[in-house]
Enzyme design. Structure first.
Site, PDB file in Angstrom:
ATOM      1  CD  GLU A  47      43.367  42.371  36.598  1.00 32.46           C
ATOM      2  OE1 GLU A  47      44.513  42.320  36.117  1.00 32.46           O
ATOM      3  OE2 GLU A  47      43.080  41.937  37.731  1.00 32.46           O
ATOM      4  CG  ASP A  58      39.894  34.775  44.104  1.00 30.99           C
ATOM      5  OD1 ASP A  58      40.509  35.862  44.062  1.00 30.99           O
ATOM      6  OD2 ASP A  58      39.553  34.146  43.092  1.00 30.99           O
ATOM      7  CE1 TYR A 173      47.931  40.371  40.456  1.00 32.80           C
ATOM      8  CE2 TYR A 173      46.137  40.602  38.883  1.00 32.80           C
ATOM      9  CZ  TYR A 173      46.604  40.595  40.190  1.00 32.80           C
ATOM     10  OH  TYR A 173      45.725  40.800  41.221  1.00 32.80           O
TER      11      TYR A 173
END
Lengths: 271, 409
Positions: A47, A58, A173
């Site tokens: 990725e 994040d 995911y």
């Protein structure tokens, strides 16, 4: 069959290892070299993070990586070009671009999808674009045989889970915890239960990421997940050894390879 | 994506936004998967309570008794005379408790949080006005309050930081990115992702994922509703124009929304022109930006060619934001609202004028709206009425004003 599907098909019981690094951190040439190091260490899919000025999902480690990359104005088209250079010597490892929607919007969905396919990208994961808003981009990705990877989380209710599974291709995911990337509160037993639950809805492989930082957690997650994603732990090493490329490559290799071996041992023990 | 201006037929308030929060191509919910469930929980709660008589009654009671509404629509006679044209009326949001319109929204969202059983409140703030308004309602109802604020802004707005602390809030410095409002918003989103079970995020402007732009608009629409009533009371008719400053755009959308279908009322949003649009150092995405996606919605953004968000500049911290509420983006495209920009200099001049002629110290944000009124009033006849939304008072800005003049307080 797409390259991602081939990776899973050829795994034959072995669980896939999916490292994440932020492209352009500290520079794109280093990123390219690191991609090859990751492959030697046992990566099946990479990725590649596209840096963004406002990475809302994040944690501090990947935020810092984005800032390092953006210091020298790394762009989405440059990241795509790095994949093209990687493909000059590697045709097997699948590449997923992971990032935020705005750089893709700016480039234009159709142009982005075409450039990505031509460069040898295999899948796209846009963190801030849930399936509800994704129809136009998914169309363009499909036209170009690119997989659309979507996230599921501990808060996803079953009704949505079904919808996401219907739209997703390549892999799902599963975000293992309620939090940002690199958070510390991973509960492997709870994750195992969730992964089994998701697998009861779909045949698409389920990859698990967020909070996996060492060989032990990778092996534990790989007991149920079809693939294990590791990001912040690697990005932290890159940041730490930015001034010393040799150490950067060797520590990154050792961490990823340690995960690879632990996952394979764990699979052997289970069999 | 088609962003051509389309003339709009029919009502501008029916079905806007659509069920998923879209205003034309703008708005929506562009958020990470973990937030989808809490956001849809919020959508359901808001859909339910916005029509709930008991909720509405409690909201109105708080606006009257805690906030101090209605505030006046004040005829700025001396200034109007000096300009020699249209009559200027000031909607006195500066007289609200905590000194700005922000409290209208935080009262509404806090009441909603209470009904949803959320005990932990988070918020982002730039200049500190929304942070203070959030800390205030949290103290009012005994809720935990965490405010994210850019490290740069904490230095620039020290008095507001102390006010928040006095009110019992925890102020968390944000050290990522440009260390200003947009980064504080990122950090609040990150907090929310990690604490979805017990946390309610009170967003301070009419942006973010659906239902925030609609909800913040609705709670601030009391501004426009009062302007309508008071204008009829004072002048016997609706105003000819309403002018409001636009950063994220919550005071402006609150003032404009009740008038969207009254096409005879001109609506003008004023963005922060900073050093001038031609310099690139400004915060005027509607004037110069392009549509993109940030902070949960599609809207006009200040960005570079690669889609990275760029740093903005304005003398007014509350307008120093690279995006804008999605309803404004839509209203621009369909041509219902005119968006203009005024420079730091023009806003500062209007601030001094307002102080000296009317005896009111306006917030630097609101001074942008005043500056545009000063530009257009002289050319209009004396029987025209312009309402300027004086969204906040300027006490918070005295350090900035003194700095500019080289004075140490």
């Amino acid at each position: 069959m797409t390259r991602i599907a081939t990776c899973f098909a050829q795994a034959a019981g072995r669980k896939l290892l999916v490292p994440y690094i932020t492209a352009g951190d500290p520079d794109l040439d280093t990123t390219l070299a690191l991609m090859h190091t990751l492959v030697r260490a046992g990566a099946d899919v990479i990725e590649l993070g596209v840096p963004f000025s406002d990475p809302m999902a994040d944690g501090p480690v990947i935020q810092a990586a984005c800032e390092r990359a953006l210091k020298h104005r790394v762009t989405l088209t440059q990241v795509i070009d790095t994949v093209k250079r990687f493909r000059e010597s590697n045709q097997d490892t699948a590449i997923v671009l992971m990032g935020y929607l705005n750089p893709v919007e700016r480039l234009g969905y159709a142009r982005f999808a075409t450039l990505a396919r031509e460069a040898g990208v295999d899948g796209v994961l846009t963190v801030d674009m849930p399936p509800e808003e994704a129809a136009d981009l998914v169309d363009e990705l499909r036209k170009n045989d690119l997989d659309s990877i979507f996230l599921l989380s501990p808060t996803t209710p079953d009704a949505r889970l079904k919808q996401v599974c219907e739209l997703a291709t390549g892999y799902i995911y599963y975000v293992s915890l309620k939090g940002v990337t690199g958070a510390a509160n991973l509960d492997t037993a709870e994750v195992a239960g969730k992964v089994t639950h998701i697998q009861s809805f779909t045949d698409i492989p389920v990859a698990v990421g967020f909070g996996i930082r060492d060989a032990r957690s990778a092996a534990a997650i790989s007991q149920t997940a079809d693939a294990v994603i590791v990001g912040s732990a690697l990005v932290a090493l890159i940041g730490e050894h930015a001034g010393n490329p040799e150490t950067m490559h060797s520590t990154l290799h050792d961490l990823v390879n340690g995960m690879r071996l632990a996952m394979d041992r764990s699979a052997g023990a289970a069999a | 994506m088609n962003t051509e201006t389309q003339p709009f037929q029919g009502s501008l308030t029916d079905n806007s936004p659509d069920r998923k929060g879209h205003f034309g191509i703008y708005g929506g919910s562009f958020i990470a998967e973990t937030l989808m469930d809490p956001v849809s929980e919020l959508q359901e709660a808001y859909e339910r309570y916005r029509l709930d008589n008991e909720f509405i009654a409690e909201f109105e009671w708080e606006l009257k008794n805690f906030v101090g509404r209605p505030n006046p629509l004040y005829h700025a006679r001396r200034w109007s005379q000096e300009l020699g044209g249209a009559q200027i009326w000031l909607k006195r949001e500066d007289l609200n408790h905590t000194g700005a319109h922000k409290i209208n929204n935080t009262v509404g969202q806090a009441l909603l949080a209470r009904r949803m059983g959320k005990k932990r409140i988070i918020a982002e703030t730039g200049a500190g006005q929304h942070g203070v308004a959030t800390a205030t309602v949290c103290a009012r109802w005994g809720m935990e309050c965490i405010v994210y604020m850019g490290e740069e802004d904490i230095v620039r707005q020290a008095p507001n930081v102390f006010r928040m602390k006095l009110l019992g809030a925890t102020v968390v410095p944000v050290t990522s990115g440009s260390r200003t409002l947009k980064d504080a918003l990122n950090e609040a989103m990150r907090d929310w992702v990690g604490n979805v079970d017990d946390t309610f995020y009170i967003i301070g402007t009419a942006a973010g994922p659906h239902p925030y732009p609609t909800m913040v608009r609705d709670f601030n629409s009391v501004i426009g509703k009062e302007i309508r009533e008071q204008s009829i009371e004072h002048t016997g008719r609706l105003p000819d124009a309403i002018i409001a400053c636009v950063g994220g755009g919550s005071n402006a959308i609150g003032a404009f929304h009740p008038f969207l279908d009254d096409r005879e009322v001109s609506l003008i949003g004023v963005e922060a022109g900073g050093d001038g649009l031609e310099t690139g150092r400004h915060a005027a995405p509607l004037s110069t930006g392009k549509p993109g996606v940030l902070h949960g919605n599609r809207t006009y953004l200040m960005e570079d060619d690669a889609g990275q968000i760029i740093e903005t500049h304005s003398v007014s911290a509350g307008l120093d934001y690279p995006g804008v509420g999605p309803e404004h983006a839509w209203l621009k495209d369909i041509g219902r609202v005119q968006y203009v920009a005024v420079t730091d200099r023009e806003a500062l001049d209007a601030t001094h004028k307002c102080c000296r002629i009317e005896g009111i110290i306006p917030a630097l944000e609101s001074a942008h709206a005043l500056a545009h009124a000063v530009k257009i009033a002289p050319a209009l006849s004396k029987d025209k009425n312009i309402v300027v939304n004086l969204s906040g008072r300027g006490d918070k800005d005295i350090n900035t004003l003194a700095d500019i003049e080289g004075i140490t307080l």
